[in-house]
Design a protein around this motif. Structure first.
Motif, PDB file in Angstrom:
ATOM      1  N   ASP A  77       0.832  -1.202   0.000  1.00 27.48           N
ATOM      2  CA  ASP A  77       0.000   0.000   0.000  1.00 27.48           C
ATOM      3  C   ASP A  77       0.866   1.252   0.000  1.00 27.48           C
ATOM      4  N   GLN A  78       1.861   1.279   0.847  1.00 28.66           N
ATOM      5  CA  GLN A  78       2.671   2.480   1.000  1.00 28.66           C
ATOM      6  C   GLN A  78       3.688   2.663  -0.124  1.00 28.66           C
ATOM      7  N   LEU A  79       4.131   1.575  -0.734  1.00 27.98           N
ATOM      8  CA  LEU A  79       5.203   1.648  -1.727  1.00 27.98           C
ATOM      9  C   LEU A  79       4.746   1.438  -3.169  1.00 27.98           C
ATOM     10  N   HIS A  80       3.675   0.681  -3.356  1.00 25.54           N
ATOM     11  CA  HIS A  80       3.319   0.240  -4.715  1.00 25.54           C
ATOM     12  C   HIS A  80       1.840   0.416  -5.044  1.00 25.54           C
ATOM     13  N   ARG A  81       1.203   1.359  -4.408  1.00 25.15           N
ATOM     14  CA  ARG A  81      -0.242   1.520  -4.589  1.00 25.15           C
ATOM     15  C   ARG A  81      -0.630   1.650  -6.053  1.00 25.15           C
ATOM     16  N   THR A 100       9.660  -5.527  -6.065  1.00 27.19           N
ATOM     17  CA  THR A 100       8.537  -5.028  -5.278  1.00 27.19           C
ATOM     18  C   THR A 100       8.292  -5.911  -4.061  1.00 27.19           C
ATOM     19  N   GLU A 101       8.491  -7.212  -4.203  1.00 25.60           N
ATOM     20  CA  GLU A 101       8.326  -8.111  -3.060  1.00 25.60           C
ATOM     21  C   GLU A 101       9.390  -7.841  -2.006  1.00 25.60           C
ATOM     22  N   TYR A 102      10.638  -7.645  -2.434  1.00 30.73           N
ATOM     23  CA  TYR A 102      11.697  -7.330  -1.470  1.00 30.73           C
ATOM     24  C   TYR A 102      11.383  -6.024  -0.750  1.00 30.73           C
ATOM     25  N   GLU A 103      10.945  -5.023  -1.488  1.00 32.20           N
ATOM     26  CA  GLU A 103      10.626  -3.736  -0.858  1.00 32.20           C
ATOM     27  C   GLU A 103       9.491  -3.873   0.149  1.00 32.20           C
ATOM     28  N   ALA A 104       8.460  -4.648  -0.184  1.00 33.42           N
ATOM     29  CA  ALA A 104       7.361  -4.858   0.764  1.00 33.42           C
ATOM     30  C   ALA A 104       7.861  -5.608   1.999  1.00 33.42           C
TER      31      ALA A 104
END
Length: 172
Positions: A77-81, A100-104
């Motif tokens: 939500d915060q990084l990839h909305r 994106t998975e690593y960032e989440a």
């Protein structure tokens, strides 16, 4: 997204709760969390469209995994909305690209664990498996946290043995 930006976004989200409670944080962010018993392989999923944000969470996970998956989905939500409105099916834990998975996961690690508490316990000689247990997280999420802390300037030598896709191996 670099470690500093990810950490700062997590700190902003943490300000919405008196404790590191992902459910309270989701509520504070205006995200509806829907728990479902019928999911078999799906741990959680984030979806946003028409100004509404949802996290669908497998209710059959134990409390520790529910907490980690929820924190991970808050990270989306915060990084990839902007990625989450294409299709409900395309945005579960396992179908996004690995960055994106690593960032989440990195966001979740900041949401669930305090840098100074983790660093202090390591300085006291606590080993990584014991620290993961103390923090109520999977060892791989702790390793991601340590990688993030090293990138933030903490004096850590992080083993490069973590599995950033560890959520894939969990079955409800």
């Amino acid at each position: 997204m670099n470690a500093k930006n990810c950490y700062e976004l997590a700190q902003q989200a943490l300000a919405l709760s008196a404790r590191r409670d992902p459910q309270e944080i989701a509520d504070g962010l205006g995200i509806d969390v829907l728990y479902e018993d019928g999911y078999h392989d799906l741990l959680g999923m984030y979806y946003a469209n028409w100004g509404h944000r949802f996290i669908f969470l497998n209710n059959r996970l134990d409390d520790i995994w529910q907490r980690m998956v929820l924190a991970h989905e808050i990270g989306h939500d915060q990084l990839h909305r902007e990625l989450a409105h294409e299709s409900l099916q395309e945005f579960n834990l396992f179908q996004m690209n690995s960055r994106t998975e690593y960032e989440a996961n990195a966001f979740a690690s900041h949401l669930l664990m305090d840098n100074d508490d983790v660093y202090e316990r390591l300085q006291e000689g606590c080993d990584i498996p014991a620290l993961a247990k103390e923090q109520n997280v999977n060892i791989n999420l702790l390793l991601i946290k340590l990688q993030q802390m090293a990138a933030l300037g903490y004096d850590l030598r992080v083993p490069d043995c973590g599995d950033s896709h560890f959520f894939r191996k969990i079955r409800a």
